[in-house]
Scaffold this active site. Structure first.
Site, PDB file in Angstrom:
ATOM      1  N   GLU A  86       6.210 -15.340   5.548  1.00 48.86           N
ATOM      2  CA  GLU A  86       6.853 -14.485   4.550  1.00 48.86           C
ATOM      3  C   GLU A  86       8.271 -14.926   4.209  1.00 48.86           C
ATOM      4  O   GLU A  86       8.816 -14.508   3.181  1.00 48.86           O
ATOM      5  CB  GLU A  86       6.832 -13.030   5.026  1.00 48.86           C
ATOM      6  CG  GLU A  86       5.416 -12.467   5.092  1.00 48.86           C
ATOM      7  CD  GLU A  86       5.343 -11.038   5.577  1.00 48.86           C
ATOM      8  OE1 GLU A  86       4.312 -10.386   5.321  1.00 48.86           O
ATOM      9  OE2 GLU A  86       6.299 -10.561   6.215  1.00 48.86           O
ATOM     10  N   ASP A 132       0.164   8.221   2.321  1.00 50.55           N
ATOM     11  CA  ASP A 132       0.582   7.975   0.948  1.00 50.55           C
ATOM     12  C   ASP A 132       0.126   9.161   0.107  1.00 50.55           C
ATOM     13  O   ASP A 132      -1.069   9.344  -0.132  1.00 50.55           O
ATOM     14  CB  ASP A 132      -0.043   6.671   0.439  1.00 50.55           C
ATOM     15  CG  ASP A 132       0.505   6.247  -0.914  1.00 50.55           C
ATOM     16  OD1 ASP A 132       0.771   7.136  -1.761  1.00 50.55           O
ATOM     17  OD2 ASP A 132       0.666   5.036  -1.137  1.00 50.55           O
ATOM     18  N   GLU A 134       3.647 -14.356  10.849  1.00 48.16           N
ATOM     19  CA  GLU A 134       3.920 -13.605   9.625  1.00 48.16           C
ATOM     20  C   GLU A 134       5.361 -13.815   9.149  1.00 48.16           C
ATOM     21  O   GLU A 134       5.614 -13.984   7.955  1.00 48.16           O
ATOM     22  CB  GLU A 134       3.652 -12.116   9.855  1.00 48.16           C
ATOM     23  CG  GLU A 134       2.185 -11.753   9.989  1.00 48.16           C
ATOM     24  CD  GLU A 134       1.452 -11.774   8.654  1.00 48.16           C
ATOM     25  OE1 GLU A 134       2.116 -11.874   7.599  1.00 48.16           O
ATOM     26  OE2 GLU A 134       0.214 -11.693   8.670  1.00 48.16           O
ATOM     27  N   GLU A 187       3.472 -12.698  -1.355  1.00 46.45           N
ATOM     28  CA  GLU A 187       3.662 -11.253  -1.192  1.00 46.45           C
ATOM     29  C   GLU A 187       5.119 -10.820  -1.274  1.00 46.45           C
ATOM     30  O   GLU A 187       5.426  -9.760  -1.830  1.00 46.45           O
ATOM     31  CB  GLU A 187       3.087 -10.801   0.153  1.00 46.45           C
ATOM     32  CG  GLU A 187       3.189  -9.302   0.383  1.00 46.45           C
ATOM     33  CD  GLU A 187       2.587  -8.859   1.712  1.00 46.45           C
ATOM     34  OE1 GLU A 187       2.581  -7.644   1.979  1.00 46.45           O
ATOM     35  OE2 GLU A 187       2.133  -9.726   2.482  1.00 46.45           O
ATOM     36  N   GLU A 244       5.750   9.544   0.470  1.00 41.62           N
ATOM     37  CA  GLU A 244       5.142   9.352   1.784  1.00 41.62           C
ATOM     38  C   GLU A 244       5.470  10.476   2.768  1.00 41.62           C
ATOM     39  O   GLU A 244       6.511  11.114   2.662  1.00 41.62           O
ATOM     40  CB  GLU A 244       5.627   8.035   2.404  1.00 41.62           C
ATOM     41  CG  GLU A 244       5.299   6.800   1.601  1.00 41.62           C
ATOM     42  CD  GLU A 244       6.038   5.587   2.126  1.00 41.62           C
ATOM     43  OE1 GLU A 244       5.374   4.580   2.407  1.00 41.62           O
ATOM     44  OE2 GLU A 244       7.278   5.656   2.271  1.00 41.62           O
ATOM     45  N   GLU A 287      -4.906 -13.932  18.207  1.00 37.05           N
ATOM     46  CA  GLU A 287      -3.457 -13.946  18.403  1.00 37.05           C
ATOM     47  C   GLU A 287      -2.996 -12.871  19.378  1.00 37.05           C
ATOM     48  O   GLU A 287      -3.601 -11.808  19.477  1.00 37.05           O
ATOM     49  CB  GLU A 287      -2.733 -13.694  17.075  1.00 37.05           C
ATOM     50  CG  GLU A 287      -2.893 -14.771  16.036  1.00 37.05           C
ATOM     51  CD  GLU A 287      -2.184 -14.390  14.750  1.00 37.05           C
ATOM     52  OE1 GLU A 287      -1.424 -15.227  14.237  1.00 37.05           O
ATOM     53  OE2 GLU A 287      -2.389 -13.261  14.271  1.00 37.05           O
TER      54      GLU A 287
END
EC number: 3.1.3.-
Length: 213
Positions: free
Chosen positions: A130, A151, A126, A183, A16, A117
């Site tokens: 998660e 990337d 989130e 995830e 990256e 939101e």
């Protein structure tokens, strides 16, 4: 020492190129991605480990489920062992060497903003999802960072935004429990990831946000 508004700091890893810039506000749009630099109640920086590597996910998106994989060897070091085994199973020729059994795909917790939101409501949702509802937010920091990530493997650019999030849970509260999120496979201390390619710039992000509380 922090960075002034609009000053840019660059980090580069084997995969990256990351630009980090302090800004005043996060834009609200359907493509806005926001992330939290989470700090536990006992002062540890948290990071998530994905269930699937970005490299393997990209390969799957380009392949028919029954096809033979065509994989660039430069991607192999950025995959989990079980993903490499699946690729090896489908190889028509060649072999896989120099596997890193300790690879983890580290990410900041967060995600895509829903149009209904607020930024903070998105992060609360989130983090709850998660962490399998284990994380609750105490307060957010005031500093916002814009992250522009190129990337180099896939020649794609991603823009996201990050702010500090101080949570009510300790590291021990989170590190000894299993997570079943689709995830995220694990939440851990960034301090345990010093050998990861991303550690330097992730540490910089945390230091910038926490020291500017």
């Amino acid at each position: 020492m922090g960075i002034t508004m609009d000053e840019e700091v660059i980090f580069e890893t084997p995969r990256e190129l990351i630009s980090i810039k302090r800004i005043k506000d996060i834009p609200r749009s359907k493509d806005t991605h926001v992330f939290a630099a989470c700090i536990t109640s006992d002062g540890y920086p948290l990071i998530g480990a994905r269930r699937t590597s970005f490299a393997f996910q990209a390969i799957l998106s380009q392949q028919n489920s029954d096809s033979i994989f065509r994989v660039s060897t430069k991607l192999l070091r950025f995959m989990y062992y079980n993903e490499l085994r699946e690729i090896f199973r489908r190889l028509r020729k060649g072999s896989i060497n120099n596997i890193d059994p300790h690879f983890e795909e580290l990410i900041l917790l967060g995600g895509k903003l829903d149009k209904k939101e607020s930024i903070k409501d998105c992060l609360r949702r989130e983090l709850k999802e998660e962490s399998d509802e284990r994380i609750t937010v105490k307060e957010f920091g005031n500093v916002i960072l814009k992250l522009t990530t190129r990337d180099k493997l896939f020649n794609k650019v991603y823009i996201s935004y990050c702010m500090a999030c101080f949570i009510n849970q300790s590291l021990e509260d989170l590190s000894h429990t299993s997570i079943y999120n689709v995830e995220i496979r694990k939440i851990k201390s960034l301090n345990d990831c010093i050998n990861d390619d991303k550690y330097e710039y992730l540490s910089y992000i945390y230091n910038m946000l926490v020291n500017s509380k």
